[in-house]
Design a protein around this motif. Structure first.
Motif, PDB file in Angstrom:
ATOM      1  N   ALA A  17       4.685  14.067 -11.220  1.00  0.00           N
ATOM      2  CA  ALA A  17       4.710  12.802 -10.493  1.00  0.00           C
ATOM      3  C   ALA A  17       5.108  11.652 -11.415  1.00  0.00           C
ATOM      4  N   ASP A  18       4.653  11.697 -12.658  1.00  0.00           N
ATOM      5  CA  ASP A  18       4.984  10.635 -13.610  1.00  0.00           C
ATOM      6  C   ASP A  18       6.477  10.619 -13.923  1.00  0.00           C
ATOM      7  N   ASP A  19       7.103  11.779 -13.903  1.00  0.00           N
ATOM      8  CA  ASP A  19       8.536  11.879 -14.162  1.00  0.00           C
ATOM      9  C   ASP A  19       9.367  11.750 -12.893  1.00  0.00           C
ATOM     10  N   ASP A  20       8.751  11.404 -11.787  1.00  0.00           N
ATOM     11  CA  ASP A  20       9.409  11.275 -10.485  1.00  0.00           C
ATOM     12  C   ASP A  20      10.140  12.549 -10.077  1.00  0.00           C
ATOM     13  N   VAL A  21       9.475  13.671 -10.304  1.00  0.00           N
ATOM     14  CA  VAL A  21      10.005  14.981  -9.926  1.00  0.00           C
ATOM     15  C   VAL A  21       9.141  15.507  -8.774  1.00  0.00           C
ATOM     16  N   SER A  55       2.804  10.963  -1.836  1.00  0.00           N
ATOM     17  CA  SER A  55       3.192  10.309  -3.079  1.00  0.00           C
ATOM     18  C   SER A  55       1.971  10.268  -3.988  1.00  0.00           C
ATOM     19  N   LYS A  57       1.650   9.008  -6.931  1.00  0.00           N
ATOM     20  CA  LYS A  57       1.474   7.683  -7.541  1.00  0.00           C
ATOM     21  C   LYS A  57       0.744   6.746  -6.584  1.00  0.00           C
ATOM     22  N   ASP A  58       1.114   6.766  -5.311  1.00  0.00           N
ATOM     23  CA  ASP A  58       0.412   5.937  -4.327  1.00  0.00           C
ATOM     24  C   ASP A  58      -1.038   6.385  -4.161  1.00  0.00           C
TER      25      ASP A  58
END
Length: 113
Positions: A17-21, A55, A57-58
């Motif tokens: 998630a941190d790498d937007d994968v 998501s 991050k959300d």
């Protein structure tokens, strides 16, 4: 977390998630294999399925937010209906309370007699 496998999958999902994968079972397994962490084969799939369409991050940034907080626009009509029914409910509660007090008196003894 109750096990090393769960914790490893959580960390893997956070890394993705941190790498937007996208969090998928295969990608979680790849990270676990690179970290030399052995887990049961169902864990990565379980976590990928649980986080599907969410998501991460959300989810992390809204940890303290209220779960039941909805838009105020649609709440006006149900609130008015609830306000109308509230006095009727209070009357019923008062009536039930009176009946329960009377039933204690009918037996001829109380809790502290």
């Amino acid at each position: 977390m109750s096990s090393k496998a769960e914790l490893a999958c959580v960390y893997s999902a956070l890394i993705l998630a941190d790498d937007d994968v996208a969090v998928t079972s295969e990608k979680i397994q790849t990270i676990l294999k690179a970290a030399n962490v052995d887990v049961e084969p169902y864990w990565p799939g379980l976590f990928a399925k649980a986080l599907e369409g969410i998501s991460v991050k959300d989810l992390i940034t809204n940890v303290g937010a209220g779960v039941g907080a909805g838009p105020a626009v649609g709440a006006a009509a149900p609130a008015a209906a609830a306000a109308e029914s509230a006095p009727a409910e209070k009357k019923e509660e008062a009536k039930k309370k009176e009946e329960s007090e009377e039933s204690d008196d009918d037996m001829g003894f109380g809790l502290f007699d």
